[in-house]
Design a protein around this motif. Structure first.
Motif, PDB file in Angstrom:
ATOM      1  N   ARG A   1      32.696  25.013  35.012  1.00 52.30           N
ATOM      2  CA  ARG A   1      34.095  24.625  35.227  1.00 52.30           C
ATOM      3  C   ARG A   1      34.070  23.552  36.151  1.00 52.30           C
ATOM      4  O   ARG A   1      33.156  23.624  37.117  1.00 52.30           O
ATOM      5  CB  ARG A   1      35.000  25.845  35.586  1.00 52.30           C
ATOM      6  CG  ARG A   1      34.271  26.633  37.041  1.00 52.30           C
ATOM      7  CD  ARG A   1      35.103  28.021  37.048  1.00 52.30           C
ATOM      8  NE  ARG A   1      34.400  28.593  38.167  1.00 52.30           N
ATOM      9  CZ  ARG A   1      33.119  29.137  38.431  1.00 52.30           C
ATOM     10  NH1 ARG A   1      32.476  29.108  37.407  1.00 52.30           N
ATOM     11  NH2 ARG A   1      32.750  29.584  39.392  1.00 52.30           N
ATOM     12  N   PRO A   2      35.453  22.962  36.414  1.00 52.48           N
ATOM     13  CA  PRO A   2      35.300  21.726  37.361  1.00 52.48           C
ATOM     14  C   PRO A   2      35.623  22.623  38.559  1.00 52.48           C
ATOM     15  O   PRO A   2      35.827  23.946  38.800  1.00 52.48           O
ATOM     16  CB  PRO A   2      36.687  21.046  37.095  1.00 52.48           C
ATOM     17  CG  PRO A   2      37.363  22.201  36.028  1.00 52.48           C
ATOM     18  CD  PRO A   2      36.545  22.903  35.474  1.00 52.48           C
TER      19      PRO A   2
ATOM     20  N   LEU B   1      47.892  31.923  41.418  1.00 49.43           N
ATOM     21  CA  LEU B   1      46.451  30.911  41.284  1.00 49.43           C
ATOM     22  C   LEU B   1      45.292  32.093  41.334  1.00 49.43           C
ATOM     23  O   LEU B   1      44.518  31.503  40.660  1.00 49.43           O
ATOM     24  CB  LEU B   1      46.743  30.189  42.451  1.00 49.43           C
ATOM     25  CG  LEU B   1      47.855  29.133  42.333  1.00 49.43           C
ATOM     26  CD1 LEU B   1      47.910  28.150  43.472  1.00 49.43           C
ATOM     27  CD2 LEU B   1      47.499  28.173  41.086  1.00 49.43           C
ATOM     28  N   ASP B   2      45.345  32.936  41.984  1.00 46.40           N
ATOM     29  CA  ASP B   2      44.266  33.726  42.170  1.00 46.40           C
ATOM     30  C   ASP B   2      44.030  34.299  40.820  1.00 46.40           C
ATOM     31  O   ASP B   2      42.686  34.407  40.292  1.00 46.40           O
ATOM     32  CB  ASP B   2      44.313  34.668  43.187  1.00 46.40           C
ATOM     33  CG  ASP B   2      43.155  35.768  43.591  1.00 46.40           C
ATOM     34  OD1 ASP B   2      41.967  34.853  43.514  1.00 46.40           O
ATOM     35  OD2 ASP B   2      43.087  37.003  43.377  1.00 46.40           O
ATOM     36  N   GLY B   3      45.050  34.859  40.089  1.00 44.56           N
ATOM     37  CA  GLY B   3      44.865  35.488  38.731  1.00 44.56           C
ATOM     38  C   GLY B   3      44.394  34.469  37.756  1.00 44.56           C
ATOM     39  O   GLY B   3      43.514  34.859  37.041  1.00 44.56           O
ATOM     40  N   LEU B   4      44.832  33.328  37.776  1.00 39.96           N
ATOM     41  CA  LEU B   4      44.415  32.300  37.001  1.00 39.96           C
ATOM     42  C   LEU B   4      42.977  31.948  37.249  1.00 39.96           C
ATOM     43  O   LEU B   4      42.273  31.742  36.220  1.00 39.96           O
ATOM     44  CB  LEU B   4      45.377  31.043  37.191  1.00 39.96           C
ATOM     45  CG  LEU B   4      46.735  31.085  36.654  1.00 39.96           C
ATOM     46  CD1 LEU B   4      47.651  29.771  36.960  1.00 39.96           C
ATOM     47  CD2 LEU B   4      47.016  31.287  35.208  1.00 39.96           C
ATOM     48  N   LEU B   5      42.727  31.918  38.306  1.00 38.83           N
ATOM     49  CA  LEU B   5      41.283  31.412  38.926  1.00 38.83           C
ATOM     50  C   LEU B   5      40.109  32.581  38.075  1.00 38.83           C
ATOM     51  O   LEU B   5      39.432  32.243  37.721  1.00 38.83           O
ATOM     52  CB  LEU B   5      40.873  31.223  40.303  1.00 38.83           C
ATOM     53  CG  LEU B   5      39.693  30.907  40.888  1.00 38.83           C
ATOM     54  CD1 LEU B   5      39.183  29.421  40.137  1.00 38.83           C
ATOM     55  CD2 LEU B   5      39.525  30.909  42.310  1.00 38.83           C
ATOM     56  N   HIS B   6      40.546  33.735  38.348  1.00 38.12           N
ATOM     57  CA  HIS B   6      39.975  34.725  37.972  1.00 38.12           C
ATOM     58  C   HIS B   6      39.779  34.896  36.519  1.00 38.12           C
ATOM     59  O   HIS B   6      38.707  34.770  35.927  1.00 38.12           O
ATOM     60  CB  HIS B   6      40.465  36.207  38.413  1.00 38.12           C
ATOM     61  CG  HIS B   6      39.796  37.265  38.204  1.00 38.12           C
ATOM     62  ND1 HIS B   6      38.512  37.753  38.471  1.00 38.12           N
ATOM     63  CD2 HIS B   6      39.904  38.282  37.126  1.00 38.12           C
ATOM     64  CE1 HIS B   6      38.076  38.796  37.913  1.00 38.12           C
ATOM     65  NE2 HIS B   6      38.914  39.130  37.138  1.00 38.12           N
ATOM     66  N   ARG B   7      40.871  34.564  35.829  1.00 39.68           N
ATOM     67  CA  ARG B   7      40.674  34.505  34.269  1.00 39.68           C
ATOM     68  C   ARG B   7      39.816  33.404  33.914  1.00 39.68           C
ATOM     69  O   ARG B   7      39.061  33.377  33.016  1.00 39.68           O
ATOM     70  CB  ARG B   7      42.090  34.180  33.646  1.00 39.68           C
ATOM     71  CG  ARG B   7      42.692  35.621  33.711  1.00 39.68           C
ATOM     72  CD  ARG B   7      44.105  35.451  33.053  1.00 39.68           C
ATOM     73  NE  ARG B   7      43.858  35.441  31.725  1.00 39.68           N
ATOM     74  CZ  ARG B   7      44.436  36.170  30.709  1.00 39.68           C
ATOM     75  NH1 ARG B   7      44.834  37.308  30.914  1.00 39.68           N
ATOM     76  NH2 ARG B   7      44.094  35.774  29.392  1.00 39.68           N
ATOM     77  N   TRP B   8      39.983  32.217  34.755  1.00 40.67           N
ATOM     78  CA  TRP B   8      39.145  30.972  34.352  1.00 40.67           C
ATOM     79  C   TRP B   8      37.833  31.177  34.432  1.00 40.67           C
ATOM     80  O   TRP B   8      36.887  30.833  33.844  1.00 40.67           O
ATOM     81  CB  TRP B   8      39.602  29.816  35.188  1.00 40.67           C
ATOM     82  CG  TRP B   8      38.927  28.457  34.998  1.00 40.67           C
ATOM     83  CD1 TRP B   8      37.655  28.447  35.840  1.00 40.67           C
ATOM     84  CD2 TRP B   8      39.248  27.744  34.187  1.00 40.67           C
ATOM     85  NE1 TRP B   8      37.345  27.204  35.327  1.00 40.67           N
ATOM     86  CE2 TRP B   8      38.167  26.553  34.634  1.00 40.67           C
ATOM     87  CE3 TRP B   8      40.299  27.151  33.444  1.00 40.67           C
ATOM     88  CZ2 TRP B   8      38.241  25.288  33.709  1.00 40.67           C
ATOM     89  CZ3 TRP B   8      40.243  25.947  32.628  1.00 40.67           C
ATOM     90  CH2 TRP B   8      39.369  25.250  32.864  1.00 40.67           C
TER      91      TRP B   8
END
Length: 65
Positions: free
Chosen positions: A46-47, A32-39
């Motif tokens: 962003r939401p 999740l941290d990696g996805l958040l960073h990419r986002w």
């Protein structure tokens, strides 16, 4: 291949220690941290993703209790 992933080799003991649930929780948080960073890198607006992740983490804590 160890040279390609020095952090994985350096923290191998940490990655393989703990209970099954601790390793699972660690992996989910890491993903999740990696996805958040990419986002964050890909979108200027962003939401409230952090709030969603906090809710997910809270759900894992309730399951463990």
């Amino acid at each position: 291949m160890p040279g390609a992933f020095p952090q994985t080799r350096r923290f191998a003991a940490e990655f393989t220690s703990g209970t099954d649930h601790e390793r699972f929780d660690f992996t989910i948080v890491l993903i999740l941290d990696g996805l958040l960073h990419r986002w964050e890198l890909s979108r200027s607006q962003r939401p409230d993703v952090r709030q969603a992740i906090t809710r997910i983490a809270g759900a894992f804590e309730r399951v463990e209790a």
